[in-house]
Design an enzyme around this catalytic site. Structure first.
Site: not given
Ligand code: IMP
Length: 421
Positions: A41-42, A300-301, A304, A408
């Site tokens: 999510g950028h 996902t909201g 963190r 930033s």
């Molecule tokens: P998955 O890649 O969705 O299977 O997630 C695997 C792990 O990477 C989980 O702990 C997610 O929360 C984390 N994760 C995946 N994509 C992101 C991201 O873009 N930002 C931060 N954490 C991520």
């Protein structure tokens, strides 16, 4: 000389890569995503508006830039179609400036069911996956039965789709399908029609021919180094190589074409999902960081997890990626936080160590150093930043051996300070 620069996250994702790419994009002819998928999510903010991109490269708001989704990416057509539609009110016609690799893998609705089933089966040991079907799609890629974007324009696509779906359903035979599965499937096929309107090609040729003709490319990473499938805190990682090496395999770029590597990190650390986090704060300080930094997942909201800056982890990430320039994000969040802490080493049963350990368990603990906080007023020039922030910057540069070129101080494009213009 034309070049490929890589921009990637040095922590557990969510470092602010979207803002950094958007800021740098005007210097490049092509912005290319090389791994990950809709788990990313950028976030980009400009003109008082916030945009969150999941699969589309962050150069999309610049009409003169070509955006490429490379072969290392996994694409969910449903998310893709939504993103394209969300861009339309802002006058962005992505079909003119976005090209898809025919070799990127396709996420189909059953991949998401498998993701959910696998995660549920792990119980307490769940990874905290975004459940976007990322792992199962990369599993099918490596298992050599995945579907690729190039397949959607071939006449036997439906047959291939049914075959893979059947395979997935037999895996899932003990489970009920989600209530909205058939609706998902309909939306999937409708979204494929939109996807077919885009240019689908062997983007490795496009990239290499562009380089030959003098074009500059920015490779945009997703997630972060500490979530890398090889070097992250396995098994609590994502399913791709989030490091510079991933840009080579995920776009078809030879390693000797890589020029600058921009490493993005936050002035503190965050993590979503499960897994080790050496500097995590379980107290009020952590809650304050979450509130001040608005640390809730862009995809996902989820709230963190928050902690202090971890220098051994940052060093590890710089080493793995060959980082040549650092960009420090969210330095404004620590404004007024007293005191600020930095972890410079860890205590272990073998004494003090500075290496990121293979497994982090309760035989390790972080050693913190307190540093004075700073008070920010607006967005000054680099030389006018508060002295305490200068000291913070210098101490990180000294520990890591890489210069910090961008700081930033807020989510907007304009809230950015450069060491040199
Ligand atoms: P998955 O890649 O969705 O299977 O997630 C695997 C792990 O990477 C989980 O702990 C997610 O929360 C984390 N994760 C995946 N994509 C992101 C991201 O873009 N930002 C931060 N954490 C991520």
């Amino acid at each position: 000389m034309s070049k490929v620069d890589v921009l990637l996250g040095l922590q557990w994702g969510d470092e602010g890569k979207g803002k950094a790419v958007d800021f740098l994009a005007p210097k490049y002819n092509i912005v290319a995503r090389f791994q990950g998928g809709p788990n990313a999510g950028h976030t980009l903010e400009f003109d008082g508006k916030k945009h969150v991109l999941h699969q589309i490269p962050s150069g999309i708001f610049h009409p003169e830039i070509l955006n490429v989704i490379g072969n290392g990416v996994v694409i969910d057509p449903i998310v893709f179609a939504r993103e394209i539609r969300d861009l339309e009110p802002f006058g962005v016609d992505a079909s003119k400036t976005l090209i898809l690799s025919n070799k990127a893998q396709l996420i189909i609705p059953t991949h998401k069911l498998i993701d959910k089933a696998l995660e549920l089966s792990k119980g307490e040991e769940k990874i905290g996956s975004t459940l976007r079907g990322i792992g199962p799609t990369y599993q099918d890629k490596i298992g050599r039965h995945g579907l690729r974007i190039g397949d959607i324009i071939h006449k036997d696509f439906d047959v291939k789709y049914q075959k893979l779906k059947k395979q997935h359903l037999s895996l899932l035979s003990t489970l009920e399908l989600d209530d909205d599965f058939h609706q998902q499937e309909q939306e999937f096929f409708k979204s494929l029609d939109l996807m077919r309107k885009f240019k689908i090609q062997s983007t490795e040729y496009l990239i290499n021919e562009s380089l030959k003709s003098g074009k500059d490319i920015l490779a945009e990473g997703a997630q972060g180094t500490l979530l890398d499938i090889d070097f992250g805190s396995y098994p609590f990682v994502t399913s791709s190589n989030t490091t510079t090496a991933g840009a080579c395999t995920g776009l078809g770029i030879a390693p000797n074409q890589i020029n600058e590597v921009f490493g993005i990190f936050k002035a503190y650390c965050t993590r979503v999902g499960s897994g080790p986090f050496p500097t995590e704060l379980f107290n009020q300080e952590g809650e304050d960081l979450r509130r001040l930094g608005n640390e809730f997942g862009a995809t996902t909201g989820r709230p963190r997890r928050c902690g202090w800056l971890d220098i051994p982890a940052l060093n590890y990430a710089c080493m793995l990626n060959g980082v040549t320039q650092l960009f420090m994000m969210k330095a404004d969040v620590l404004s007024d936080v007293t005191p600020v802490k930095i972890c410079e080493s860890y205590n272990s049963s073998n004494g003090i160590i500075k290496e990121f350990p293979y497994i982090w368990d309760d035989t390790f603990s972080p050693i913190f150093r307190e540093v004075p906080s700073w008070k920010l007023n607006g967005v000054p020039a680099y030389s006018d930043l508060p002295d305490n922030l200068h000291s913070f910057i210098h101490s990180i540069e000294q520990s890591v051996g890489v210069p910090i070129h961008l700081i930033s101080l807020g989510p907007d494009r304009n809230e950015t300070v450069l060491k040199k213009s």
